[in-house]
Scaffold this motif. Structure first.
Motif, PDB file in Angstrom:
ATOM      1  N   LEU A 132       0.837  -1.189   0.000  1.00 26.57           N
ATOM      2  CA  LEU A 132       0.000   0.000   0.000  1.00 26.57           C
ATOM      3  C   LEU A 132       0.876   1.245   0.000  1.00 26.57           C
ATOM      4  CD1 LEU A 132      -2.371  -1.169   2.865  1.00 26.57           C
ATOM      5  CD2 LEU A 132      -3.037  -1.025   0.474  1.00 26.57           C
ATOM      6  N   ASP A 133       0.569   2.168  -0.875  1.00 29.34           N
ATOM      7  CA  ASP A 133       1.231   3.472  -0.858  1.00 29.34           C
ATOM      8  C   ASP A 133       0.612   4.279   0.274  1.00 29.34           C
ATOM      9  OD1 ASP A 133       2.097   6.100  -1.268  1.00 29.34           O
ATOM     10  OD2 ASP A 133       2.035   5.932  -3.448  1.00 29.34           O
ATOM     11  N   ALA A 134       1.445   4.629   1.278  1.00 35.44           N
ATOM     12  CA  ALA A 134       0.961   5.360   2.451  1.00 35.44           C
ATOM     13  C   ALA A 134       1.486   6.780   2.475  1.00 35.44           C
ATOM     14  CB  ALA A 134       1.364   4.619   3.723  1.00 35.44           C
ATOM     15  N   THR A 135       1.830   7.321   1.305  1.00 34.21           N
ATOM     16  CA  THR A 135       2.290   8.703   1.244  1.00 34.21           C
ATOM     17  C   THR A 135       1.271   9.634   1.872  1.00 34.21           C
ATOM     18  OG1 THR A 135       3.481   8.198  -0.808  1.00 34.21           O
ATOM     19  CG2 THR A 135       3.112  10.528  -0.292  1.00 34.21           C
ATOM     20  N   ASP A 136      -0.005   9.385   1.588  1.00 31.01           N
ATOM     21  CA  ASP A 136      -1.101  10.072   2.260  1.00 31.01           C
ATOM     22  C   ASP A 136      -1.817   9.057   3.135  1.00 31.01           C
ATOM     23  OD1 ASP A 136      -3.280  11.451   3.164  1.00 31.01           O
ATOM     24  OD2 ASP A 136      -4.112  11.920   1.183  1.00 31.01           O
ATOM     25  N   PRO A 137      -1.565   9.038   4.431  1.00 30.72           N
ATOM     26  CA  PRO A 137      -2.182   8.020   5.293  1.00 30.72           C
ATOM     27  C   PRO A 137      -3.695   8.150   5.387  1.00 30.72           C
ATOM     28  CG  PRO A 137      -0.989   9.639   6.607  1.00 30.72           C
ATOM     29  CD  PRO A 137      -0.657   9.926   5.182  1.00 30.72           C
ATOM     30  N   ARG A 138      -4.237   9.273   4.905  1.00 30.50           N
ATOM     31  CA  ARG A 138      -5.693   9.428   4.891  1.00 30.50           C
ATOM     32  C   ARG A 138      -6.332   8.654   3.743  1.00 30.50           C
ATOM     33  NH1 ARG A 138      -2.959  13.919   5.804  1.00 30.50           N
ATOM     34  NH2 ARG A 138      -3.370  15.198   7.651  1.00 30.50           N
ATOM     35  N   ALA A 139      -5.507   8.190   2.812  1.00 26.89           N
ATOM     36  CA  ALA A 139      -6.033   7.487   1.640  1.00 26.89           C
ATOM     37  C   ALA A 139      -4.992   6.477   1.166  1.00 26.89           C
ATOM     38  CB  ALA A 139      -6.371   8.479   0.531  1.00 26.89           C
ATOM     39  N   LEU A 140      -4.896   5.343   1.851  1.00 29.79           N
ATOM     40  CA  LEU A 140      -3.965   4.300   1.448  1.00 29.79           C
ATOM     41  C   LEU A 140      -4.341   3.771   0.065  1.00 29.79           C
ATOM     42  CD1 LEU A 140      -3.641   2.222   4.759  1.00 29.79           C
ATOM     43  CD2 LEU A 140      -2.263   4.157   4.012  1.00 29.79           C
ATOM     44  N   LYS A 141      -3.322   3.537  -0.773  1.00 32.57           N
ATOM     45  CA  LYS A 141      -3.569   3.083  -2.141  1.00 32.57           C
ATOM     46  C   LYS A 141      -2.879   1.744  -2.386  1.00 32.57           C
ATOM     47  CE  LYS A 141      -3.698   7.821  -3.968  1.00 32.57           C
ATOM     48  NZ  LYS A 141      -3.050   8.788  -4.898  1.00 32.57           N
ATOM     49  N   PRO A 142      -3.640   0.679  -2.634  1.00 38.97           N
ATOM     50  CA  PRO A 142      -3.012  -0.589  -3.009  1.00 38.97           C
ATOM     51  C   PRO A 142      -2.292  -0.431  -4.345  1.00 38.97           C
ATOM     52  CG  PRO A 142      -5.317  -0.898  -2.377  1.00 38.97           C
ATOM     53  CD  PRO A 142      -5.108   0.566  -2.530  1.00 38.97           C
ATOM     54  N   VAL A 143      -1.010  -0.838  -4.376  1.00 43.95           N
ATOM     55  CA  VAL A 143      -0.238  -0.681  -5.616  1.00 43.95           C
ATOM     56  C   VAL A 143       0.301  -1.999  -6.144  1.00 43.95           C
ATOM     57  CG1 VAL A 143       0.400   1.714  -5.178  1.00 43.95           C
ATOM     58  CG2 VAL A 143       1.858  -0.118  -4.283  1.00 43.95           C
ATOM     59  N   SER A 144       0.307  -3.049  -5.319  1.00 49.68           N
ATOM     60  CA  SER A 144       0.847  -4.320  -5.797  1.00 49.68           C
ATOM     61  C   SER A 144       0.415  -5.449  -4.884  1.00 49.68           C
ATOM     62  CB  SER A 144       2.382  -4.253  -5.860  1.00 49.68           C
ATOM     63  OG  SER A 144       2.932  -5.439  -6.401  1.00 49.68           O
ATOM     64  N   PHE A 145       0.388  -6.650  -5.452  1.00 49.38           N
ATOM     65  CA  PHE A 145       0.065  -7.852  -4.683  1.00 49.38           C
ATOM     66  C   PHE A 145       1.031  -8.954  -5.093  1.00 49.38           C
ATOM     67  CE2 PHE A 145      -2.255 -11.937  -4.277  1.00 49.38           C
ATOM     68  CZ  PHE A 145      -2.477 -11.932  -2.895  1.00 49.38           C
ATOM     69  N   PHE A 146       1.680  -9.555  -4.078  1.00 42.77           N
ATOM     70  CA  PHE A 146       2.602 -10.666  -4.309  1.00 42.77           C
ATOM     71  C   PHE A 146       1.961 -11.951  -3.804  1.00 42.77           C
ATOM     72  CE2 PHE A 146       5.452 -13.622  -2.123  1.00 42.77           C
ATOM     73  CZ  PHE A 146       6.304 -14.004  -3.152  1.00 42.77           C
ATOM     74  N   THR A 147       2.097 -13.017  -4.571  1.00 40.84           N
ATOM     75  CA  THR A 147       1.673 -14.323  -4.083  1.00 40.84           C
ATOM     76  C   THR A 147       2.703 -15.370  -4.468  1.00 40.84           C
ATOM     77  OG1 THR A 147      -0.068 -16.007  -4.100  1.00 40.84           O
ATOM     78  CG2 THR A 147       0.283 -14.766  -6.158  1.00 40.84           C
TER      79      THR A 147
END
Length: 441
Positions: free
Chosen positions: A82-97
């Motif tokens: 999750l991109d937490a640059t803005d903690p008010r709006a976390l943005k999922p950017v990748s998923f590893f499996t």
């Protein structure tokens, strides 16, 4: 810090909790008490935002690196970034499996590297009718529907924070890793199961050559090496290393129903037992997180609550005097939250402690803890004999149960918390995603 309106919270959370949740909560969980709003109930803690983690809300361990949050999943067989640059709006950017049936729920970040536990998705391979089956049986005896999975330690380059580039994999034949401790440096301390053992044991991994990790030591409690014919551990008790945390040349380890050990790790390839204490019985066991406070020669040790509706009684977090490491002495417990009747539904009691990692909030007087349906609790332990609660945050009941195990109550399950030096918290819940909170102390 700027506050959000209730309307903004409702808009943000509606996708997870559903439109029915916006018009009113069911009173089934807290029949005689006020309903918990979507942003939770806090004292000394402010709710900042919520994320369903890209539709995978089953979150466990949380790591933070370069303004990104790495979240291991309990059931979804992977890790979300999750991109937490803005903690008010976390943005999922990748998923590893690592593939279906391979659980990667625990991880450690340091030095632009991420170490990830790979092991069996145990929940998908068991046949118990309630969660206690997992906690009251040895790991190898609990697997009834074995599947193919990847088993060992994977190492990832996260210098580009929105991706995980695997650079090494250390195979560990067995059912895999439960948890690990690596704050950086040469050695990682891993809780892993190996063929022939009943459950997770201590494994020390040398990372001198990061692309060629090497196992240099193993240590276990007597009775765990079934292949060697060791006498069995007590029936109905699970002796298994949850994980070890180190401080200097000491290792502090939690063994579920097997208690708490202190080790001399001045030679990591030859860990030596200094002491072993077990308060189960009379307490219920489940020893989970051993947090050393080395400057004060104390340890905070949490027993994981592992039964619905307090069916095994209350679980506690102990304060130990470890000035004499050969003779640790419990001197207090953290106060049990009593602001609601938390035994009504779900699991109530300790789960994990914020672990004072390098780069995170570090204190030997202020302890952050997760308490399942009782949310996040903050304790002042300046007086080690009389700890007191100074802040808390109670989560709402999720709209949908994520945990696939049978006979599980619909309740929040606050799991882990990563606390930044500024008091901002990333808090996971394996039924309900991630909450971002701000400690105001």
């Amino acid at each position: 810090m700027r506050q959000f309106s209730r309307r903004r919270h409702l808009q943000q959370l509606s996708g997870v909790f559903g439109s029915a949740a916006l018009s009113g909560w069911s009173r089934s969980a807290w029949a005689s008490e006020a309903e918990i709003p979507l942003e939770g109930i806090g004292k000394g803690i402010q709710h900042i935002s919520y994320s369903d983690i890209g539709g995978r809300p089953d979150s466990v361990q949380v790591m933070f690196n370069r303004q990104h949050v790495y979240v291991g999943h309990m059931f979804s067989d992977g890790v979300t970034i999750l991109d937490a640059t803005d903690p008010r709006a976390l943005k999922p950017v990748s998923f590893f499996t690592a593939g279906q049936y391979t659980r990667t729920h625990h991880l450690q970040a340091a030095e632009d590297l991420l170490l990830v536990a790979n092991g069996a998705n145990i929940v998908a391979m068991q046949s118990y009718d309630n969660m206690r089956g997992y906690f009251e049986n040895t790991l190898v005896d609990s697997i009834t529907k074995a599947k193919k999975f990847r088993c060992g330690l994977s190492i990832h380059d996260i210098s580009k924070p929105n991706e995980m580039r695997e650079i090494a994999f250390l195979e560990m034949p067995g059912f895999g890793i439960n948890r690990l401790w690596w704050p950086g440096g040469r050695y990682a301390y891993v809780s892993a199961h190996f063929d022939g053992f009943t459950d997770h044991i201590l494994c020390v991994v040398d990372l001198k050559t990061i692309t060629k990790p090497e196992i240099v030591a193993k240590w276990w409690l007597p009775g765990m090496n079934r292949a060697a014919g060791e006498p069995a551990t007590p029936k109905g008790k699970r002796f298994a290393l949850h994980h070890m945390i180190t401080a200097g040349d000491r290792g502090y380890a939690a063994w579920r129903d097997g208690g708490f050990t202190i080790h001399d790790i001045s030679d990591p390839a030859n860990p030596k037992l200094l002491s072993h204490i077990n308060w189960s019985p009379p307490f219920a066991g489940g020893t989970h997180t051993p947090l050393p406070l080395p400057k004060r020669q104390l340890a905070i040790v949490a027993d994981e609550a592992n039964a619905e509706k307090c069916a095994k009684g209350l679980f506690h977090t102990f304060v130990l005097d470890v000035r004499a490491p050969e003779n640790p002495v419990p001197i207090a417990t953290l106060p049990t939250p009593r602001d609601r009747d938390f035994c009504t539904n779900g699991t109530f009691g300790p789960h994990n402690l914020h672990e004072n990692r390098p780069g995170s909030f570090q204190s030997e007087e202020t302890i952050f803890a997760t308490y399942n349906n009782a949310g996040v609790r903050v304790f002042d332990v300046k007086d080690a004999f009389a700890p007191k609660e100074i802040a808390y945050w109670v989560p709402p009941t999720p709209k949908k149960l994520v945990d696939p195990r049978p006979n599980i109550g619909l309740a929040a399950k606050t799991c882990d918390a990563y606390v930044r030096p500024d008091g901002l918290m990333f808090v996971s819940d394996w039924n309900a995603g991630m909450h971002v909170l701000q400690y105001q102390g």
